[in-house]
Design an enzyme around this catalytic site. Sequence first.
Site, PDB file in Angstrom:
ATOM      1  N   SER A 181       0.854  -1.189   0.000  1.00  0.00           N
ATOM      2  CA  SER A 181       0.000   0.000   0.000  1.00  0.00           C
ATOM      3  C   SER A 181       0.887   1.236   0.000  1.00  0.00           C
ATOM      4  O   SER A 181       2.071   1.172   0.372  1.00  0.00           O
ATOM      5  CB  SER A 181      -0.885   0.012   1.254  1.00  0.00           C
ATOM      6  OG  SER A 181      -1.519   1.259   1.436  1.00  0.00           O
ATOM      7  N   TYR A 193      -3.320  -1.178  10.036  1.00  0.00           N
ATOM      8  CA  TYR A 193      -3.150  -1.297   8.585  1.00  0.00           C
ATOM      9  C   TYR A 193      -1.792  -0.742   8.166  1.00  0.00           C
ATOM     10  O   TYR A 193      -1.058  -1.381   7.391  1.00  0.00           O
ATOM     11  CB  TYR A 193      -4.280  -0.547   7.881  1.00  0.00           C
ATOM     12  CG  TYR A 193      -4.283  -0.705   6.373  1.00  0.00           C
ATOM     13  CD1 TYR A 193      -4.870  -1.820   5.780  1.00  0.00           C
ATOM     14  CD2 TYR A 193      -3.695   0.250   5.538  1.00  0.00           C
ATOM     15  CE1 TYR A 193      -4.883  -1.980   4.406  1.00  0.00           C
ATOM     16  CE2 TYR A 193      -3.705   0.100   4.161  1.00  0.00           C
ATOM     17  CZ  TYR A 193      -4.301  -1.014   3.599  1.00  0.00           C
ATOM     18  OH  TYR A 193      -4.297  -1.169   2.232  1.00  0.00           O
TER      19      TYR A 193
END
Length: 254
Positions: free
Chosen positions: A146, A159
């Site tokens: 990400s 996350y």
Amino acid sequence: MRGVELFDLTGRRALVTGARTGLGRAVAEALAGAGADIIGLGSQPMPETAASIREIGVGFHEVVRDLADTSGLDAMVGRIEEEAGAIDILVNNAGIIRRADLLDFSEEDWDAVMDINLKSLFFLSQAFARRWSLRMSQGRIVNIASLLAFQGGIRVPSYTASKHGVVGLTKLMANELAPRGITVNAIAPGYMETDNTFALRADPGRSRQILDRIPAGRWGQPDDIATAVLFLASPASSYVTGTVIPVDGGWLAR
């Protein structure tokens, strides 16, 4: 080798986690379009993915397994290969996100995200690397990281930690597995139009802030990462390992 052969996956099998929707489905369809048979792993049945893959003309094998349970993954891989045949490519795409302010973030949300996004990724990769090493066969691992592997973000502590971890593990696994003919790379998607970004896209103010920073001026689509994964899974990338490729519409450049 001719250009078309560089991306030819005919006769190979790829396991894609989180293949039911979004990025995972797009990746599975791209690999199938290059000739690979697909093993789709997800926490729920995926009839739409199965239909689209079979329509392409390659094989599809479904595995329903919630990767929140990280026990017995090596045995699961053994069963999958017994049923579907030896697998050549692993795409670790499955992931979840939980949002809350740092001061309010719960241990439950921390563990849930880390188990799926990082722990299952490592032990699935380990299981395949063991088998490829025993067979003395080459293998490809592509991890989905990400932009938050490069930045901190806000309100997504587990996350962010998990995606930093994905990049670290990608480099570690590349170092150890390269002598065995196994490449390990990662894709870092930008702000994509998927279930994980629904809350952001539904917030007009936050959505506008994000779009104003993206030079491409739009949310990414799942197909935008598919060709990058195809490159890293194909013969064309045999000398590429330990890399992280952002697919972000220029976000990191701004």
